[in-house]
Design a protein around this motif. Structure first.
Motif, PDB file in Angstrom:
ATOM      1  N   ASP A 638       1.210  -6.456   0.929  1.00 35.04           N
ATOM      2  CA  ASP A 638       0.876  -6.867  -0.431  1.00 35.04           C
ATOM      3  C   ASP A 638       0.607  -5.685  -1.369  1.00 35.04           C
ATOM      4  O   ASP A 638       0.276  -5.895  -2.537  1.00 35.04           O
ATOM      5  N   HIS A 639       0.747  -4.453  -0.865  1.00 37.11           N
ATOM      6  CA  HIS A 639       0.482  -3.295  -1.729  1.00 37.11           C
ATOM      7  C   HIS A 639       1.214  -2.088  -1.143  1.00 37.11           C
ATOM      8  O   HIS A 639       0.983  -1.697  -0.007  1.00 37.11           O
ATOM      9  N   PHE A 640       2.126  -1.509  -1.890  1.00 36.47           N
ATOM     10  CA  PHE A 640       2.806  -0.321  -1.412  1.00 36.47           C
ATOM     11  C   PHE A 640       3.261   0.501  -2.621  1.00 36.47           C
ATOM     12  O   PHE A 640       3.217   0.040  -3.767  1.00 36.47           O
ATOM     13  N   ALA A 641       3.684   1.724  -2.344  1.00 35.62           N
ATOM     14  CA  ALA A 641       4.091   2.662  -3.408  1.00 35.62           C
ATOM     15  C   ALA A 641       5.479   3.201  -3.083  1.00 35.62           C
ATOM     16  O   ALA A 641       5.853   3.368  -1.924  1.00 35.62           O
ATOM     17  N   ARG A 642       6.238   3.440  -4.128  1.00 34.56           N
ATOM     18  CA  ARG A 642       7.568   4.015  -4.002  1.00 34.56           C
ATOM     19  C   ARG A 642       7.761   5.070  -5.096  1.00 34.56           C
ATOM     20  O   ARG A 642       7.123   5.019  -6.158  1.00 34.56           O
ATOM     21  N   GLY A 643       8.660   5.969  -4.818  1.00 33.22           N
ATOM     22  CA  GLY A 643       8.967   6.981  -5.806  1.00 33.22           C
ATOM     23  C   GLY A 643       9.730   6.390  -6.986  1.00 33.22           C
ATOM     24  O   GLY A 643      10.435   5.377  -6.872  1.00 33.22           O
ATOM     25  N   ALA A 644       9.586   7.019  -8.130  1.00 28.68           N
ATOM     26  CA  ALA A 644      10.238   6.530  -9.337  1.00 28.68           C
ATOM     27  C   ALA A 644      11.747   6.476  -9.171  1.00 28.68           C
ATOM     28  O   ALA A 644      12.411   5.588  -9.730  1.00 28.68           O
ATOM     29  N   ASP A 764       2.331   0.758 -12.230  1.00 33.49           N
ATOM     30  CA  ASP A 764       2.379  -0.299 -11.220  1.00 33.49           C
ATOM     31  C   ASP A 764       2.974  -1.559 -11.838  1.00 33.49           C
ATOM     32  O   ASP A 764       3.067  -1.708 -13.056  1.00 33.49           O
ATOM     33  N   ARG A 765       3.397  -2.444 -10.936  1.00 32.35           N
ATOM     34  CA  ARG A 765       3.906  -3.755 -11.329  1.00 32.35           C
ATOM     35  C   ARG A 765       3.401  -4.774 -10.305  1.00 32.35           C
ATOM     36  O   ARG A 765       3.361  -4.498  -9.103  1.00 32.35           O
ATOM     37  N   LYS A 766       3.010  -5.968 -10.761  1.00 31.40           N
ATOM     38  CA  LYS A 766       2.464  -6.996  -9.873  1.00 31.40           C
ATOM     39  C   LYS A 766       3.318  -8.257  -9.967  1.00 31.40           C
ATOM     40  O   LYS A 766       3.758  -8.647 -11.056  1.00 31.40           O
ATOM     41  N   PHE A 767       3.484  -8.897  -8.799  1.00 32.58           N
ATOM     42  CA  PHE A 767       4.271 -10.119  -8.718  1.00 32.58           C
ATOM     43  C   PHE A 767       3.519 -11.145  -7.860  1.00 32.58           C
ATOM     44  O   PHE A 767       2.713 -10.778  -6.990  1.00 32.58           O
ATOM     45  N   LYS A 768       3.827 -12.414  -8.097  1.00 36.86           N
ATOM     46  CA  LYS A 768       3.209 -13.506  -7.343  1.00 36.86           C
ATOM     47  C   LYS A 768       4.301 -14.408  -6.786  1.00 36.86           C
ATOM     48  O   LYS A 768       5.248 -14.755  -7.494  1.00 36.86           O
ATOM     49  N   LEU A 769       4.153 -14.787  -5.518  1.00 38.08           N
ATOM     50  CA  LEU A 769       5.117 -15.657  -4.845  1.00 38.08           C
ATOM     51  C   LEU A 769       4.407 -16.930  -4.390  1.00 38.08           C
ATOM     52  O   LEU A 769       3.347 -16.871  -3.761  1.00 38.08           O
ATOM     53  N   VAL A 770       5.023 -18.082  -4.706  1.00 41.45           N
ATOM     54  CA  VAL A 770       4.510 -19.389  -4.278  1.00 41.45           C
ATOM     55  C   VAL A 770       5.687 -20.209  -3.773  1.00 41.45           C
ATOM     56  O   VAL A 770       6.734 -20.263  -4.421  1.00 41.45           O
ATOM     57  N   VAL A 785       1.830  -9.324  -4.732  1.00 42.90           N
ATOM     58  CA  VAL A 785       2.328  -8.013  -4.314  1.00 42.90           C
ATOM     59  C   VAL A 785       2.158  -7.035  -5.471  1.00 42.90           C
ATOM     60  O   VAL A 785       2.506  -7.354  -6.617  1.00 42.90           O
ATOM     61  N   GLU A 786       1.629  -5.863  -5.165  1.00 39.54           N
ATOM     62  CA  GLU A 786       1.500  -4.803  -6.165  1.00 39.54           C
ATOM     63  C   GLU A 786       2.299  -3.595  -5.687  1.00 39.54           C
ATOM     64  O   GLU A 786       2.131  -3.129  -4.549  1.00 39.54           O
ATOM     65  N   VAL A 787       3.175  -3.100  -6.551  1.00 42.39           N
ATOM     66  CA  VAL A 787       3.947  -1.891  -6.240  1.00 42.39           C
ATOM     67  C   VAL A 787       3.538  -0.790  -7.212  1.00 42.39           C
ATOM     68  O   VAL A 787       3.408  -1.033  -8.412  1.00 42.39           O
ATOM     69  N   ASN A 788       3.312   0.399  -6.671  1.00 42.03           N
ATOM     70  CA  ASN A 788       2.932   1.551  -7.495  1.00 42.03           C
ATOM     71  C   ASN A 788       4.095   2.538  -7.571  1.00 42.03           C
ATOM     72  O   ASN A 788       4.863   2.686  -6.626  1.00 42.03           O
ATOM     73  N   VAL A 789       4.198   3.170  -8.705  1.00 44.87           N
ATOM     74  CA  VAL A 789       5.250   4.157  -8.948  1.00 44.87           C
ATOM     75  C   VAL A 789       4.668   5.550  -8.733  1.00 44.87           C
ATOM     76  O   VAL A 789       3.649   5.910  -9.326  1.00 44.87           O
ATOM     77  N   ILE A 790       5.338   6.345  -7.882  1.00 46.99           N
ATOM     78  CA  ILE A 790       4.899   7.723  -7.626  1.00 46.99           C
ATOM     79  C   ILE A 790       5.755   8.642  -8.495  1.00 46.99           C
ATOM     80  O   ILE A 790       6.985   8.715  -8.327  1.00 46.99           O
ATOM     81  N   HIS A 791       5.120   9.321  -9.427  1.00 43.77           N
ATOM     82  CA  HIS A 791       5.815  10.248 -10.320  1.00 43.77           C
ATOM     83  C   HIS A 791       5.775  11.649  -9.719  1.00 43.77           C
ATOM     84  O   HIS A 791       4.734  12.120  -9.261  1.00 43.77           O
ATOM     85  N   GLU A 877      -4.239  -5.582   5.291  1.00 42.97           N
ATOM     86  CA  GLU A 877      -4.695  -4.243   4.982  1.00 42.97           C
ATOM     87  C   GLU A 877      -3.664  -3.539   4.122  1.00 42.97           C
ATOM     88  O   GLU A 877      -2.469  -3.774   4.236  1.00 42.97           O
ATOM     89  N   MET A 878      -4.156  -2.711   3.211  1.00 45.28           N
ATOM     90  CA  MET A 878      -3.242  -1.987   2.346  1.00 45.28           C
ATOM     91  C   MET A 878      -2.333  -1.102   3.195  1.00 45.28           C
ATOM     92  O   MET A 878      -2.771  -0.349   4.036  1.00 45.28           O
ATOM     93  N   ASP A 879      -1.060  -1.309   2.989  1.00 38.23           N
ATOM     94  CA  ASP A 879      -0.058  -0.568   3.770  1.00 38.23           C
ATOM     95  C   ASP A 879       0.688   0.359   2.829  1.00 38.23           C
ATOM     96  O   ASP A 879       1.539  -0.080   2.068  1.00 38.23           O
ATOM     97  N   TRP A 880       0.327   1.619   2.862  1.00 38.39           N
ATOM     98  CA  TRP A 880       0.998   2.594   1.998  1.00 38.39           C
ATOM     99  C   TRP A 880       2.280   3.020   2.680  1.00 38.39           C
ATOM    100  O   TRP A 880       2.264   3.660   3.725  1.00 38.39           O
ATOM    101  N   ASP A 881       3.373   2.634   2.093  1.00 42.34           N
ATOM    102  CA  ASP A 881       4.683   3.004   2.644  1.00 42.34           C
ATOM    103  C   ASP A 881       5.040   4.405   2.149  1.00 42.34           C
ATOM    104  O   ASP A 881       5.288   4.615   0.965  1.00 42.34           O
ATOM    105  N   ASP A 882       5.017   5.409   3.051  1.00 41.52           N
ATOM    106  CA  ASP A 882       5.263   6.803   2.667  1.00 41.52           C
ATOM    107  C   ASP A 882       6.661   7.249   3.052  1.00 41.52           C
ATOM    108  O   ASP A 882       6.934   8.440   3.178  1.00 41.52           O
ATOM    109  N   SER A 883       7.553   6.275   3.248  1.00 45.25           N
ATOM    110  CA  SER A 883       8.901   6.682   3.632  1.00 45.25           C
ATOM    111  C   SER A 883       9.579   7.472   2.532  1.00 45.25           C
ATOM    112  O   SER A 883      10.437   8.313   2.801  1.00 45.25           O
TER     113      SER A 883
END
Length: 905
Positions: A638-644, A764-770, A785-791, A877-883
């Motif tokens: 439900d929470h991860f970050a990706r590069g711009a 960041d950008r947030k989305f909801k799924l139902v 789901v919250e996605v963060n942008v890594i600059h 748990e917050m899962d920071w995707d560092d790929s």
């Protein structure tokens, strides 16, 4: 003087005595004893003394005479009675001699007598004397006399009833001379003690009485509604006043006045979902009051008008139902459930969510406009219109269901479907053609269904000039077809409306303005309004759309469940067996709970082929219990970050890479324990995973809507269609629809990507799924789901300080001067020192500002995570995707450290 012997007497008294003694000496035992020929005796049981009549006395003529009292004379033994002898086998009596000289004796019982074993005894008795001489020779016996002895009874036994209990059935409203007869017996042998002299009802205050013979009758007319059964306790008395050892119970059932009716019919029948067929009348029988009958007809009707659209049907969207029933593509749903993609039904009154059906209420004030592009207003022939409608008796005005009219200026109706005076009317005006001839324009059907306030399914197959109407699967021909000229040519656009029709009234000289308004408002309920262009609906699809998921079943191979059945027969027993096999069946996985009314209407005929008896309707209901509701759970990252760069790429960022959809139901199970009396044993709740379909998943943006200029939600449409799903998108999100498995929905949701090709200002950008099942009847949790942008900085800027510093000193270029021809020491001291100080100040301030901004950003991100955890319980748990995360050295941080170490300190 006593005479001791004859010789002595002879010698003492003279000649007279001598003569007498000689005669005495010469006497011998010549006579037999004599007794009566018959004796009658009485003896009481448990006693041994017998009273004889006459007394037992034996006489013997050999007995001597008695002389004067002045002297005694002894009897010779020949005149004495020595005893009595009883003759017979097993005679329980004996004869006892009381006095030999008088011959008196008695009869006594050897043992205690029992009158109940033998009331009378008969035997013979004989007397015998003492014989001759001293040795008793020549003994004489009397004749044999008959003795009859009666044993008198003692009241030692109590009455006993022949039956353990007694039952009887009487009809209300009648007085009986005898309802039931009880009978008791007494084991005593005598008439007095063995006879039952009276009976008595011990139970107080009952409308019954009993006579001395045991006949019970009612003292007043009995009423079935007041008492259905009486329980009486009855006792008995013998003539010796002994009471019965045990009282007896008498049950008297009151039967209502015989009325022909169905018996053994339970009014309430409970149905547990998922249990298959349930017999409705397992013990039913028909009471005909012994009337001879020739035929029986029974109609069984299951009424489900209060449920959904007439019975328990699947509550998926109408479009999904068409696909499930085998309809081809091209069907457009005009009354969809409100969503981000279909919002024109928002605000339209519904049925308050009853049964989760897509039912909309039109109260005569709220028509809706179908947006342009939803359906082509110039329909290609052939085409189909289908709708569910519930409509009551309306007024005299037209009530529009669907109307396609001019959008402005004119008020021409191109095609419309409306009701008018319990008639269904289809208006179909043709486009301008070369020939201006009359053509069919209005098709009228006069139907009771239009005004009966019940749900009905209408399908119109239009293949001009023919129009076929199906109502609840049955076809109807129009009773009236009117003709009209085709419309004249016009460039005015059209407007499709539901619940009313657009009217435009042109002005005249007095009123030059145009009055535009809605008219012909519909009052009733509509659902499942569909238009299918280019192809007609076949009968198989029409029947599928109307068929219920519940109904009556006779459990015969050729029978199909329906809401009504009619049975006919001439044998009551066989008819009852068929009735006992009628069952209720509901094939839905999650049936709608509630009451289904049940009615049995019966007609019976006799030999004269006329209705001879009237059987009232048997009414009851089936109570469908609440099913175990599923809980649809969405889980994943439900929470991860990706590069711009990933957001800006053509692939974008996958929103739900590890999404899982699980559905469970909970059951209460009693926990097992070693001790039965263990107070800690309680019912536990057990979750069980089940599989069922979904019909919608909706992804919405939390916060600002999507800006189409630089961001979008995308998915591979080919793979969506391959799985039999449809997708629609807007600036607020994306909606996936269609009845399909949870696994297919998972796969499609894994394909959804978010793209943003302008991420400079995006953090960041947030989305909801139902997701939901059965058109929103069961809804999942909100999965956010919250996605963060890594600059990251530009690699060209990773240089030494000399190349970086001019970015900050461009503002002071005007302080540089030409130094040729001047003293370097003086000039440098005056110009370089202020420039160095300026550089140090600018760098320190810039670093401070950067640290403040970075701190604010981190505080803000931490606050957002805290708020999200509080709202959602932090499911994952917050899962920071560092790929895609790379470690980048910020040049500002490097410069700040160098300056801080060299100058600021």
């Amino acid at each position: 003087m006593r005479v001791r012997g004859c010789n002595s007497v002879c010698s003492a008294v003279g000649l007279l005595l001598a003569v007498l003694c000689a005669a005495e000496a010469a006497k011998v035992n010549k006579h037999k004893p004599w007794i009566e020929t018959t004796y009658h005796g009485i003896v009481t049981e448990n006693d041994d003394k017998v009273l004889l009549d006459p007394p037992l006395i034996a006489l013997d003529k050999d007995a001597p005479l008695r002389y004067a009292d002045s002297f005694e004379v002894t009897f010779t033994k020949e005149g004495e009675i020595c005893g009595f002898r009883i003759h017979g086998q097993n005679v329980p009596f004996e004869a006892v001699m009381l006095d030999k000289s008088t011959g008196e004796g008695v009869i006594r019982a050897k043992d205690k007598l029992d009158c109940e074993l033998q009331k009378e005894h008969t035997f013979t008795i004989q007397a015998y004397d003492c014989g001759e001489g001293p040795d008793g020779t020549n003994m004489k016996k009397s004749h044999k006399a008959t003795v009859h002895i009666q044993v008198n009874d003692v009241n030692e036994y109590s009455p006993v009833f022949k039956e353990k209990s007694y039952k009887a059935t009487v009809i209300e409203g009648k007085k009986y001379d005898s309802i039931v007869k009880v009978e008791a017996v007494d084991a005593d042998c005598s008439f007095q003690f063995s006879q039952i002299c009276s009976y008595e009802i011990v139970t107080p205050d009952v409308p019954f009485t009993i006579d001395k013979d045991g006949n019970i009758k009612n003292t007043e007319k009995l009423n079935y509604s007041k008492e259905r059964m009486y329980k009486l306790t009855v006792t008995a008395y013998d003539c010796g006043k002994n009471r019965a050892s045990e009282d007896v119970l008498v049950k008297i059932n009151i039967k209502p006045t015989c009325k022909p009716s169905w018996q053994g019919f339970n009014k309430r029948i409970e149905y547990e979902p998922g249990t298959g067929s349930l017999a409705l009348f397992p013990s039913i029988r028909l009471e005909t009051c012994e009337e001879p009958i020739t035929s029986i007809q029974a109609s069984i009707e299951l009424e489900t008008n209060h449920i959904g659209k007439g019975c328990d049907r699947d509550t998926y969207s109408e479009k999904s139902l068409h696909r499930l029933c085998g309809a081809s593509t091209g069907t457009v749903e005009l009354l969809p459930a409100p969503s981000s993609a279909t919002n024109w039904t928002v605000g339209l009154p519904t049925d308050n969510g009853h049964d989760s059906d897509q039912v909309f209420e039109f109260n005569g004030t709220q028509p809706i406009k179908v947006p342009e592009g939803v359906v082509s207003t110039s329909l290609k022939e052939p085409f189909t219109i289908s709708v569910w409608m519930r409509h009551g008796p309306g007024g005299r005005e037209k009530e529009t269901i669907l109307c396609n009219s001019d959008k402005t200026e004119m008020n021409r109706h191109h095609y419309s479907l409306y009701v008018h005076n319990c008639r269904l009317v289809l208006l179909l005006r043709q486009d301008p053609t070369e020939s201006e001839n009359y053509k069919p324009a209005e098709f009228h059907w006069k139907l009771d269904q239009v005004c009966d306030k019940e749900w009905h399914h209408y399908v119109l197959n239009i293949e001009f000039p023919a129009v076929a109407l199906f109502v609840d699967g049955a076809s109807f021909e129009p009773f009236l077809v009117t003709e009209d000229y085709p419309l004249h040519a016009s460039k005015i656009e059209t407007q499709l409306t539901i619940g009313a029709c657009w009217q435009g009234i042109l002005g005249n000289e007095q009123k030059p303005t145009v009055l535009a308004r809605m008219a012909q408002y519909f009052r009733g309920n509509l659902a499942g309004l569909m238009i299918r262009s280019g192809k007609l609906e076949n009968k198989k699809v029409i029947d599928c759309l109307y068929t219920c998921k519940e109904g009556l079943d006779v459990q015969l191979p050729e029978e199909v469940a329906s809401s009504s059945l009619t049975l006919e027969g001439d044998d009551i027993e066989s008819f009852e067996k068929v009735m006992q096999h009628i069952s209720y069946l509901n094939s839905r996985q999650f049936p709608t709970p509630g009451i289904r009314h049940l009615r049995v209407t019966t007609t019976v005929k006799c030999f004269n082929e006329e209705t001879c008896i009237s059987v009232p309707d048997a009414e009851g209901y089936v109570m469908v219990l609440q099913p175990e509701e599923p809980k649809i759970s969405l889980s994943g990252i439900d929470h991860f970050a990706r590069g711009a760069a990933e957001f800006e790429s053509t692939e974008g960022v996958t929103l739900f890479p590890e999404l899982r959809i699980v559905s469970t139901i909970t059951r209460e199970v009693e926990a097992e324990a070693e001790g039965e009396d263990d107070p800690t044993v309680q019912e536990t709740v057990v979750s069980e995973e089940i599989m069922h379909n979904l019909d919608m998943c909706e992804v919405t943006v939390v916060g600002d809507d999507l800006d189409g200029d630089h961001e979008s939600l995308e998915v591979d449409l080919a793979q969506v269609q391959q799985r039999g799903l449809e997708i629609s998108s807007s600036n607020v999100g994306m909606v996936i629809t269609g009845v399909n498995t949870m696994a297919n929905y998972e796969q499609v949701l894994h394909l959804i990507r978010y793209r943003n090709w302008h991420t400079e200002a995006l953090f960041d950008r947030k989305f909801k799924l139902v997701c939901s099942e059965l058109n929103g009847r069961y809804v999942s949790n909100d999965f956010k789901v919250e996605v963060n942008v890594i600059h990251t900085a530009n690699p060209m800027e990773h240089v030494n300080n000399a190349m970086w510093q001019p970015q900050f000193i461009n503002q002071v270029k005007h302080a540089s001067v030409d130094l040729s021809g001047h003293n370097l020491a003086n000039t440098h001291q005056a110009s370089v020192v202020p420039s160095a100080a300026t550089i140090v100040i600018v760098v320190c301030v810039s670093f401070l500002v950067f640290m403040i901004i970075l701190g604010v950003f981190r505080i803000r991100a931490a606050h957002q995570r805290t708020m999200r955890d509080q709202e959602n319980g932090k499911e994952n748990e917050m899962d920071w995707d560092d790929s895609a995360l790379t470690i980048t050295v910020n040049p500002m941080e490097v410069l700040g450290q160098q300056i801080e170490s060299s100058l600021c300190l």
